[in-house]
Design a protein around this motif. Sequence first.
Motif, mmCIF file in Angstrom:
data_model
loop_
_atom_site.group_PDB
_atom_site.id
_atom_site.type_symbol
_atom_site.label_atom_id
_atom_site.label_comp_id
_atom_site.label_asym_id
_atom_site.label_seq_id
_atom_site.Cartn_x
_atom_site.Cartn_y
_atom_site.Cartn_z
ATOM 1 N N PHE A 149 0.829 -1.195 0.000
ATOM 2 C CA PHE A 149 0.000 0.000 0.000
ATOM 3 C C PHE A 149 0.870 1.255 0.000
ATOM 4 N N TYR A 150 1.875 1.275 0.884
ATOM 5 C CA TYR A 150 2.694 2.475 1.041
ATOM 6 C C TYR A 150 3.420 2.834 -0.254
ATOM 7 N N SER A 151 4.067 1.832 -0.888
ATOM 8 C CA SER A 151 4.835 2.134 -2.096
ATOM 9 C C SER A 151 3.941 2.453 -3.283
ATOM 10 N N ARG A 152 2.687 2.037 -3.248
ATOM 11 C CA ARG A 152 1.781 2.323 -4.359
ATOM 12 C C ARG A 152 1.134 3.698 -4.257
ATOM 13 N N PHE A 153 0.764 4.112 -3.021
ATOM 14 C CA PHE A 153 -0.040 5.325 -2.884
ATOM 15 C C PHE A 153 0.650 6.470 -2.150
ATOM 16 N N VAL A 154 1.672 6.201 -1.368
ATOM 17 C CA VAL A 154 2.307 7.262 -0.594
ATOM 18 C C VAL A 154 3.581 7.746 -1.262
ATOM 19 N N GLU A 155 4.457 6.822 -1.626
ATOM 20 C CA GLU A 155 5.674 7.224 -2.322
ATOM 21 C C GLU A 155 5.762 6.485 -3.635
ATOM 22 N N ASP A 156 6.541 7.001 -4.552
ATOM 23 C CA ASP A 156 6.655 6.444 -5.892
ATOM 24 C C ASP A 156 8.098 5.987 -6.113
ATOM 25 N N PRO A 157 8.418 4.711 -5.848
ATOM 26 C CA PRO A 157 9.805 4.267 -5.988
ATOM 27 C C PRO A 157 10.308 4.333 -7.429
ATOM 28 N N LEU A 158 9.438 4.136 -8.403
ATOM 29 C CA LEU A 158 9.880 4.217 -9.796
ATOM 30 C C LEU A 158 10.176 5.656 -10.191
ATOM 31 N N GLY A 159 9.355 6.580 -9.722
ATOM 32 C CA GLY A 159 9.629 7.999 -9.955
ATOM 33 C C GLY A 159 10.905 8.442 -9.251
ATOM 34 N N GLN A 160 11.137 7.910 -8.059
ATOM 35 C CA GLN A 160 12.370 8.230 -7.337
ATOM 36 C C GLN A 160 13.588 7.678 -8.065
ATOM 37 N N PHE A 161 13.441 6.487 -8.656
ATOM 38 C CA PHE A 161 14.548 5.918 -9.428
ATOM 39 C C PHE A 161 14.857 6.789 -10.636
ATOM 40 N N THR A 162 13.828 7.270 -11.313
ATOM 41 C CA THR A 162 14.022 8.155 -12.461
ATOM 42 C C THR A 162 14.713 9.449 -12.025
ATOM 43 N N ASP A 163 14.298 10.010 -10.887
ATOM 44 C CA ASP A 163 14.948 11.212 -10.363
ATOM 45 C C ASP A 163 16.410 10.942 -10.015
ATOM 46 N N LEU A 164 16.673 9.779 -9.431
ATOM 47 C CA LEU A 164 18.048 9.414 -9.085
ATOM 48 C C LEU A 164 18.911 9.318 -10.333
#
Length: 199
Positions: A1-16
């Motif tokens: 739930f957390y990784s789907r709706f609260v934070e975006d790990p794929l978007g963070q990877f793209t930013d990284l």
Amino acid sequence: FYSRFVEDPLGQFTDLCSMANVSVMVLEDSFHGYYIHGRSPHGYADTDMWDLRNHLRKEGEDLTGRRGLEENSDQQTFEIFVPPKLRQEWDGVLLKLLEEEATSDGKIGRRDGGMTDRALHAYDTINRFLAAFIDHSFPDLDYNVQASRFLDGIFKLTPDFSVRGVFLNDSANSFASTLLIGHDATLCMLDALMFGVID
């Protein structure tokens, strides 16, 4: 739930990728794959925290270029279909490396970490070739950036990429299908089946 709706790990990877000034190309098929445009709008990524904070502040105030592949665009993720000529060049470099490694038995010219000088040269050649392709440096080997169409996504239609490659805008981060994070339902089903069979 957390990784789907609260934070975006794929978007963070793209930013990284953008902050590290590293682009990623993953081919899951001979001609189909994904591209994350990680080129930093600041030109370099090897910097201290002071400069990094200033870069981010300038970017937040829209005083720098955009992160996207195209001018005035923030689109960084693409589903790609590379032209056959690009794949031939890529395979040619890799085949030459494999032939040289087979004849030398892989023991000549080893560097720290086990990579030979030839392998490092092949890596550098492919890296420069792909960077030149992304920068539209080859008139006979180029690509078009297109918006993905709704029906193409539903029916998984492949665009014509026989002459020019096609980069489809991918706002849905479809590159997750190449990662474990993209296979959550499959892994859950596998766990349930394993539990049912073993128990």
